[in-house]
Design a protein around this motif. Structure first.
Motif, short mmCIF file in Angstrom:
data_model
loop_
_atom_site.label_atom_id
_atom_site.label_comp_id
_atom_site.label_asym_id
_atom_site.label_seq_id
_atom_site.Cartn_x
_atom_site.Cartn_y
_atom_site.Cartn_z
N SER A 1 43.05 36.01 36.51
CA SER A 1 41.66 36.04 36.99
C SER A 1 41.28 34.79 37.77
N GLY A 2 41.92 33.66 37.46
CA GLY A 2 41.57 32.42 38.16
C GLY A 2 41.82 32.51 39.64
N ILE A 3 42.98 33.02 40.03
CA ILE A 3 43.29 33.16 41.45
C ILE A 3 42.46 34.28 42.07
N LEU A 4 42.16 35.34 41.31
CA LEU A 4 41.26 36.37 41.83
C LEU A 4 39.90 35.79 42.16
N TYR A 5 39.41 34.87 41.34
CA TYR A 5 38.12 34.23 41.61
C TYR A 5 38.15 33.55 42.97
N PHE A 6 39.19 32.77 43.23
CA PHE A 6 39.24 32.02 44.49
C PHE A 6 39.61 32.91 45.68
N SER A 7 40.45 33.90 45.48
CA SER A 7 40.92 34.69 46.61
C SER A 7 39.98 35.83 46.97
N ARG A 8 39.34 36.45 45.96
CA ARG A 8 38.49 37.61 46.22
C ARG A 8 37.06 37.43 45.74
N GLY B 1 36.23 38.50 42.91
CA GLY B 1 36.02 39.73 42.16
C GLY B 1 37.33 40.33 41.73
N GLY B 2 37.27 41.57 41.19
CA GLY B 2 38.47 42.23 40.72
C GLY B 2 38.80 41.94 39.28
N VAL C 1 25.92 56.77 35.30
CA VAL C 1 27.26 56.44 35.76
C VAL C 1 27.19 55.14 36.55
N VAL C 2 28.16 54.25 36.32
CA VAL C 2 28.24 52.98 37.03
C VAL C 2 29.54 52.99 37.83
N ILE C 3 29.42 52.85 39.15
CA ILE C 3 30.58 52.87 40.04
C ILE C 3 31.06 51.43 40.23
N GLY C 4 32.28 51.15 39.77
CA GLY C 4 32.82 49.81 39.85
C GLY C 4 33.22 49.31 38.48
N ALA C 5 34.11 48.31 38.44
CA ALA C 5 34.64 47.85 37.16
C ALA C 5 34.88 46.35 37.16
N GLY C 6 33.91 45.59 37.70
CA GLY C 6 33.99 44.14 37.65
C GLY C 6 33.03 43.57 36.63
N ASN C 7 32.74 42.27 36.76
CA ASN C 7 31.87 41.59 35.79
C ASN C 7 30.50 42.26 35.66
N GLN D 1 36.21 53.44 37.36
CA GLN D 1 37.13 52.40 37.81
C GLN D 1 37.99 52.98 38.92
N ARG D 2 37.75 52.55 40.14
CA ARG D 2 38.41 53.18 41.28
C ARG D 2 39.82 52.68 41.51
N SER D 3 40.10 51.41 41.16
CA SER D 3 41.46 50.88 41.31
C SER D 3 41.85 50.22 39.99
N ASN D 4 42.39 49.01 40.00
CA ASN D 4 42.69 48.33 38.75
C ASN D 4 41.87 47.06 38.63
N THR D 5 41.81 46.51 37.42
CA THR D 5 40.94 45.37 37.13
C THR D 5 41.67 44.44 36.17
N CYS D 6 41.45 43.15 36.35
CA CYS D 6 41.96 42.15 35.41
C CYS D 6 40.85 41.84 34.40
N VAL D 7 41.16 42.01 33.12
CA VAL D 7 40.18 41.75 32.06
C VAL D 7 40.73 40.66 31.14
N VAL D 8 39.93 39.65 30.90
CA VAL D 8 40.29 38.55 30.00
C VAL D 8 39.16 38.37 29.01
N SER D 9 39.49 38.19 27.75
CA SER D 9 38.44 38.04 26.73
C SER D 9 37.74 36.70 26.88
N ALA D 10 36.47 36.69 26.53
CA ALA D 10 35.70 35.44 26.59
C ALA D 10 36.29 34.40 25.66
N SER D 11 36.85 34.82 24.52
CA SER D 11 37.42 33.86 23.57
C SER D 11 38.62 33.14 24.16
N GLU D 12 39.51 33.87 24.85
CA GLU D 12 40.66 33.23 25.47
C GLU D 12 40.25 32.36 26.66
#
Length: 586
Positions: free
Chosen positions: A451-458, A460-461, A345-351, A372-383
Motif C-alpha cells: 500500500s505504501g507504493i500505491l499511495y505514492f504512485s496512484r 489509491g487502490g 450499493v457502493v461502486i468502488g473498493a478503496g478507503n 469491487q471492479r478490479s483488485n484492492t490492497c487491504v492492510v489492517s489498521a493494527s499492522e
C-alpha cells in the motif's frame, strides 16, 4: 522501514568514520567513479535533494550514479564533512530485509548551504561495509536559516502584540511574495514554513472557514494515519488526542493552527480567471474574489495546494434518468443515518468505499453491497500502526523521523516491500482469508510492493481496514466482484454480466478527475499543460511534481499527507528563497 534488531557486533562509529573518510576523499577529488564504486554496493541507491542540482534525483546502481555525478560532483564543492552527533542519528546497528548493517548521519557544507546526509551500510565482505543507500539534502541556505522563536517583546516592550500582528498582516496582504491556493494541511504547512524563512505568503481558501475541506467530507472520516505521524509543523497534536483523529477534530485543529501560527488567510475567497505570468518583471497578476470584493495582487510565485484531485468522477451510465433512487458521489455522502432501511450499493473498493460501507451497515441500511471492479490492497489498521510506530517511535523528535523517512529512497522502499510481502500478508492472514472466501480480489500492490507504493504512485487502490473487512467476511456487507454497472433500471442497476441488483441508492466511490480540470478555470491552458503531474512517481521513483520544479516558472505544487507537506515544505521554501536571492543563476 528500518526495524529494531539485536546489535550487530561491530564498532559502528569506527566504520562510519572510515566510510566518511572515503566520502571526503572522492568528493574532494571530484571522482564520480570513485564516489560510486568506493562508497556504494553495486545495487545501491543515491538520493539527492538540492545539493548537486536544483531538483530531487534518485540514482540506482553504479552506472547511473556515475553518470549523474560526472556532471555535478566537482561543482557542488562539498566541504567540512563531519559525523552527526545527534543522539538519534549517531552510528547504530540496523536490520533491513537485505541484511544487518549500520546507519548514521553526517553534516557538510557547500559554498551556499548547510547540508545533511544519512547513509545505510551493509557488509560486502567480512571486513568491509558499503552503502545500500545514501541521502544528501540541503538543510539551510547560509545566512537565511529559519528565524525560530521570537522573544515576544517588541519595541523595547512598548508595542503590543496586536499592533505587531496587524502591521505584519497588512504588509503581506498588500504585497505577498507568494499566493498559496488552498488552506488545507499542505497550504498551511507551506505558509508556516515560509513565514519562518521570511517569505511572505497569502493563503486563498474558497471555503468559509479553515478546516471546511475536512468538515465537508463524510462524517465517519478519521485520519488513516496515527497522530504522531500526522503532527502539524512546529505544533504537534496534543498528547491526549485520539490516535486516529476524527474529521471534525482535524478541521478544528487546522483552524486553530492557522491562527496560532499567525498565517495570513483569506477565506471565502477564490482566484478569478485568468491569472497570468509576466516573465519580464517576474510577477503574476491575479484577481481575487475576496468575500465578494475584487482585489488584484501581483505575487512573484504561486503555490497550488488544492490537493491532487479535480472534480468528482461519476461514470456515465445509460438510463440514469429512469432510476427512481438517489445517486451521489462519496464527496456528497452525508452519513449513514439517512440511508437507514434502504438498499445501497457502493461502486468502488478503496478507503472511502470501505469507510462508507461500514457506516451504512452500522446505521441500519437494509442492505449494503460493495462493487469491487478490479483488485484492492487491504492492510489492517493494527499492522499499519505497528509500521508507523517503528518509523516514528515514541520519544524521538518528529523532525528526526521525517529525515530518516526521506532518506529511504522510494525505489528502495519498493524493493524492501516486495522482499517482505509474504511476511506482511501473513500478519493479516485471518482478515485476508475472510475477504477471499467472500470473493474479494486482494493484491499486494501493482508489483507486490504494498500500500505504501500505491499511495505514492496512484493515491489509491488500497484501504487501511478498521472493520469493513470483517463485515464483508461475515456477509453483513455483500460483495460483487469484477463487474461494472452498465445500465440503470427504475429500481436498480444492471451489470455487464447481465445480472441486476435492486437498490434504493447508489454511491460512487470512483475517485476524481485530474487536478488540471480545476486549474484550467484559473490559469491559461498553456500554463497547466506545460506542467508535470502533481502526484505519482517518475522513472526514478521520485514524486512527479509536488515540491519541485513543475515545468512552468514561479508555479509550484504542494500536496500529500501531513508528513509529506510537513517535511517537503522546507524544500519548497529553499527553492523560492534561492530564486529570490538569484542563487539558481550562479
Amino acid at each position: 522501514m528500518v526495524t529494531a534488531s539485536a546489535p550487530v557486533h561491530v564498532d559502528a562509529g569506527a566504520i562510519a568514520r572510515a566510510w566518511l573518510g572515503e566520502f571526503v576523499e572522492v568528493t574532494a577529488a571530484g571522482s564520480a567513479h570513485g564516489f560510486a564504486t568506493k562508497l556504494f554496493k553495486p545495487d545501491g541507491w543515491f538520493r539527492d535533494v538540492l545539493i548537486f542540482t536544483w531538483d530531487n534525483r534518485t540514482l540506482h546502481g553504479h552506472g547511473k550514479i556515475v553518470e549523474y555525478l560526472e556532471k555535478n560532483l566537482a561543482s557542488a564543492k562539498i566541504t567540512n564533512v563531519v559525523l552527526d552527533e545527534t543522539p538519534a542519528l549517531y552510528p547504530s546497528p540496523i536490520t533491513l530485509p537485505f541484511g544487518q548493517g549500520i546507519e548514521f548521519s553526517f553534516r557538510f557544507e557547500t559554498p551556499i548551504a548547510f547540508g545533511r546526509g544519512l547513509a545505510r551500510l551493509l557488509p560486502t565482505s567480512p571486513t568491509e561495509m558499503k552503502a545500500l543507500s545514501v541521502f544528501v539534502m540541503m538543510e539551510d541556505l547560509k545566512g537565511h536559516e529559519e528565524s525560530g522563536a521570537e522573544t515576544g517583546l517588541y519595541g523595547g516592550h512598548t508595542i503590543t502584540w496586536n499592533e505587531v500582528l496587524e502591521e505584519r498582516q497588512s504588509k503581506v496582504e498588500n504585497d505577498p511574495q507568494v499566493v498559496i491556493i488552498g488552506g488545507g494541511q499542505s497550504g498551511l504547512h507551506v505558509a508556516a514554513r515560509f513565514k519562518q524563512m521570511n517569505i511572505s505568503a497569502l493563503i486563498v481558501e474558497k471555503n468559509q472557514r479553515i478546516g471546511d475541506n475536512w468538515r465537508n467530507r463524510y462524517p465517519s472520516l478519521t485520519l488513516h494515519t496515527p497522530k504522531y505521524y500526522s503532527a502539524t509543523l512546529y505544533q504537534p497534536f496534543p498528547n491526549n488526542f485520539p490516535l486516529f483523529i476524527p474529521r471534525d477534530k482535524v478541521a478544528d485543529w487546522l483552524e486553530h493552527y492557522a491562527k496560532a501560527q499567525d498565517l495570513v488567510v483569506w477565506t471565502n475567497s477564490q482566484i478569478l480567471p485568468k491569472a497570468t505570468y509576466d516573465s519580464q518583471d517576474g510577477r503574476w497578476t491575479m484577481q481575487i474574489d475576496r468575500d465578494g470584493a475584487k482585489v488584484t495582487v501581483r505575487p512573484k510565485h504561486v503555490v497550488v495546494a488544492t490537493g491532487v484531485h479535480g472534480f468528482p468522477r461519476i461514470p456515465v451510465i445509460p438510463h440514469f434518468e429512469n432510476f427512481r433512487g438517489e445517486v451521489l458521489h462519496t464527496s456528497q455522502f452525508p452519513g449513514g443515518q439517512r440511508f437507514a432501511g434502504l438498499r445501497v450499493v457502493v461502486i468502488g473498493a478503496g478507503n472511502s468505499s470501505a469507510d462508507i460501507c461500514q457506516d451504512l451497515s452500522f446505521r441500519g441500511a437494509a442492505s449494503v453491497t460493495m462493487v469491487q471492479r478490479s483488485n484492492t490492497c487491504v492492510v489492517s489498521a493494527s499492522e499499519t500502526t505497528k509500521s508507523f510506530a517503528q518509523a516514528y517511535p515514541d520519544g524521538r523528535p518528529v523532525e528526526i523521523s521525517d529525515f530518516k523517512r526521506a532518506a529511504m529512497p522510494l525505489g528502495m522502499v519498493r524493493a524492501m516491500a516486495r522482499t517482505t510481502a509474504d511476511q506482511a500478508q501473513a500478519a493479516d492472514k485471518e482478515m485476508l482469508e475472510g475477504l477471499r472466501k467472500a470473493g474479494f480480489q486482494h493484491s499486494y500492490g501493482q508489483d507486490g510492493s504494498g500500500s505504501g507504493i500505491l499511495y505514492f504512485s496512484r493515491g489509491g487502490g488500497y484501504w487501511l481496514d478498521v472493520g469493513c473487512a470483517e463485515l464483508i467476511a461475515s456477509g453483513k456487507i455483500a460483495l460483487r466482484q469484477g463487474v461494472e454497472p452498465v445500465s440503470f433500471t427504475e429500481t436498480g442497476i444492471v451489470f455487464n454480466d447481465g445480472t441486476e441488483l435492486q437498490v434504493d441508492a447508489m454511491i460512487f466511490a470512483t475517485g476524481y478527475t485530474s487536478w488540471k480540470d480545476r486549474m484550467k478555470d484559473i490559469f491559461d491552458a498553456e500554463v497547466i499543460e506545460s506542467t508535470k503531474e502533481i502526484w505519482g512517481l517518475d522513472e526514478e521513483d521520485e514524486m512527479c511534481g509536488a515540491y519541485r520544479p513543475t515545468g512552468y516558472p514561479a508555479f509550484w505544487y504542494a500536496a500529500g499527507d501531513f508528513a509529506d507537506s510537513r517535511f517537503c515544505s522546507k524544500q519548497l521554501a529553499l527553492h523560492i528563497k534561492a530564486e529570490e536571492l538569484g542563487l539558481k543563476d550562479k
